[in-house]
Motif scaffolding. Structure first.
Motif, short mmCIF file in Angstrom:
data_model
loop_
_atom_site.label_atom_id
_atom_site.label_comp_id
_atom_site.label_asym_id
_atom_site.label_seq_id
_atom_site.Cartn_x
_atom_site.Cartn_y
_atom_site.Cartn_z
N SER A 1 0.81 -1.22 0.00
CA SER A 1 0.00 0.00 0.00
C SER A 1 0.84 1.27 0.00
O SER A 1 0.29 2.38 -0.01
CB SER A 1 -0.93 0.01 1.22
N GLN A 2 2.18 1.12 -0.02
CA GLN A 2 3.06 2.28 0.00
C GLN A 2 3.06 2.98 -1.36
O GLN A 2 2.79 2.39 -2.41
CB GLN A 2 4.49 1.85 0.36
N ASP A 3 3.43 4.25 -1.33
CA ASP A 3 3.40 5.06 -2.56
C ASP A 3 4.39 4.58 -3.61
O ASP A 3 4.09 4.61 -4.81
CB ASP A 3 3.69 6.53 -2.22
N TYR A 4 5.57 4.12 -3.17
CA TYR A 4 6.58 3.73 -4.18
C TYR A 4 6.15 2.45 -4.91
O TYR A 4 6.53 2.24 -6.07
CB TYR A 4 7.96 3.56 -3.54
N ILE A 5 5.34 1.59 -4.25
CA ILE A 5 4.81 0.42 -4.94
C ILE A 5 3.75 0.84 -5.96
O ILE A 5 3.72 0.35 -7.10
CB ILE A 5 4.21 -0.58 -3.93
N LYS A 6 2.92 1.80 -5.58
CA LYS A 6 1.90 2.31 -6.51
C LYS A 6 2.56 3.00 -7.70
O LYS A 6 2.10 2.88 -8.83
CB LYS A 6 0.98 3.28 -5.78
N LYS B 1 11.31 -7.40 -6.66
CA LYS B 1 12.39 -6.41 -6.56
C LYS B 1 12.13 -5.34 -5.50
O LYS B 1 13.09 -4.74 -4.99
CB LYS B 1 12.59 -5.73 -7.92
N HIS B 2 10.89 -5.11 -5.18
CA HIS B 2 10.60 -4.00 -4.26
C HIS B 2 9.90 -4.44 -2.97
O HIS B 2 10.36 -4.11 -1.88
CB HIS B 2 9.74 -2.94 -4.99
N ALA B 3 8.81 -5.19 -3.10
CA ALA B 3 7.99 -5.49 -1.92
C ALA B 3 8.64 -6.53 -1.01
O ALA B 3 8.81 -6.31 0.19
CB ALA B 3 6.61 -5.95 -2.36
N ILE B 4 9.01 -7.69 -1.57
CA ILE B 4 9.52 -8.79 -0.74
C ILE B 4 10.80 -8.38 -0.01
O ILE B 4 10.99 -8.70 1.17
CB ILE B 4 9.76 -10.05 -1.60
N ARG B 5 11.65 -7.68 -0.70
CA ARG B 5 12.94 -7.31 -0.09
C ARG B 5 12.74 -6.49 1.17
O ARG B 5 13.40 -6.72 2.18
CB ARG B 5 13.77 -6.53 -1.11
N ASN B 6 11.83 -5.56 1.15
CA ASN B 6 11.57 -4.74 2.33
C ASN B 6 10.74 -5.49 3.37
O ASN B 6 10.87 -5.25 4.57
CB ASN B 6 10.84 -3.45 1.92
N ALA B 7 9.89 -6.39 2.91
CA ALA B 7 9.05 -7.15 3.84
C ALA B 7 9.85 -8.17 4.64
O ALA B 7 9.41 -8.63 5.70
CB ALA B 7 7.92 -7.85 3.08
N LEU B 8 11.03 -8.53 4.14
CA LEU B 8 11.83 -9.57 4.79
C LEU B 8 12.61 -9.08 6.02
O LEU B 8 13.10 -9.90 6.79
CB LEU B 8 12.81 -10.19 3.79
N LEU B 9 12.74 -7.77 6.20
CA LEU B 9 13.53 -7.27 7.33
C LEU B 9 13.02 -7.77 8.69
O LEU B 9 13.81 -8.28 9.49
CB LEU B 9 13.58 -5.74 7.29
#
Length: 309
Positions: free
Chosen positions: A200-205, A220-228
């Motif tokens: 739901s973040q702006d950079y994904i939109k 490339k964008h969502a999973i990498r940040n979700a894994l922290l």
């Protein structure tokens, strides 16, 4: 980086010192002793055993001697298994638990992340409900019930896998899945909640608006940040899984470190209890440090500095 690692190593040493101290004095505070049993030992034999193992010394002197042995990684003899030292027991049990733990860890991590991502991408659809149902079952059903269920269905009824013991790859399948159930469920729920927030973040939109495919945006964008947050859980999870589950190893008759720890408690084998606790603690603090270092590879924005910046 060097300053950060030096600071963390100092904290690790302090933590291990406190754990060793607490474990030693807790063992000494427990009523009875390593030679206490249903049948009373004659006083002469008891005195001879205490002298042989150094238990006749003052407690503080025993404590200093134990600290010296830990520094040289000589964890002392086993009180109950006369032919083995604590080092022998760890060297014998840990490779088995490591083998089982690596399999369970791979199942938990890849299975949990996969279920979490599917649930997030198919939010409020059948795939989401099925994935979360599996996660709820993994969190709710105790491991000993799940292990017994696996044995009944896949060993007794289907005959696909051996019911217990340790030998071939088939012996590792059921205990690996039983050991992985709880962390897999936790990782799945954690991944799902993080993915929903990030999607739901702006950079994904913005990425979607630029025409990037769902696969590219997700990987490339969502999973990498979700894994922290998932990675932060891997430190204590890895230590617990790699040293073996007391319950799972007991049910499946696996000669791992968890089983040795249970037997040492039953037998009041204090040196084995303390040795396995120290070993587990070292593994835990090292893995937590490695997890912190892995943060920088997953998210380059995170920098490891001595000042905590």
């Amino acid at each position: 980086m060097i300053r950060y690692l030096s600071k963390r190593i100092v904290f690790m040493i302090i933590s291990l010192f406190l754990i060793i101290t607490a474990t030693f004095f807790l063992m000494r505070a427990v009523p009875g002793g390593p030679f206490t049993g249903e049948k009373a030992v004659p006083a002469e034999i008891q005195a001879a055993l205490d002298k042989y193992y150094g238990l006749d010394k003052p407690v503080f002197e025993q404590y200093i001697d134990y600290l010296k042995r830990v520094i040289t990684w000589d964890l002392g003899p086993s009180f109950k298994e006369k032919s083995s030292t604590v080092n022998d027991i760890i060297n014998r049990g840990f490779p088995v638990s490591l083998h089982l733990g690596i399999q369970a860890l791979l199942i938990a991590v890849f299975g949990g992340i996969t279920l979490g991502v599917i649930a997030a991408l198919r939010h409020n659809k059948s795939a989401d409900y099925i994935s979360m149902l599996i996660a709820v079952l993994g969190l709710s059903v105790p491991s000993f019930i799940l292990a017994s269920f696996y044995q009944y269905i896949f060993s007794i009824k289907a005959g696909w896998f051996p019911i217990a013991q340790w030998g071939t790859f088939k012996h590792t399948v059921l205990p690996s899945f039983a050991l992985a159930a709880l962390p897999l469920a936790f990782i799945a729920r954690l991944t799902r909640s993080n993915m929903l927030e990030i999607m739901s973040q702006d950079y994904i939109k913005t990425a979607k608006a630029k025409g990037l495919s769902t696969f590219t945006t997700t990987v490339k964008h969502a999973i990498r940040n979700a894994l922290l947050p998932v990675v932060s859980y891997l430190g204590p999870l890895s230590a617990g899984v790699l040293t073996g589950s007391f319950v799972i190893e007991r049910i499946f008759g696996i000669p791992g470190l968890g089983r040795e720890f249970v037997l040492s408690i039953t037998n009041r084998d204090y040196t084995v209890i303390m040795g396995t606790t120290v070993f587990y603690s070292i593994l835990l603090v090292v893995l937590v440090l490695l997890v912190d270092i892995c943060y920088t590879f997953i998210d380059p924005r995170i920098k490891l500095t001595g000042g905590g910046e």
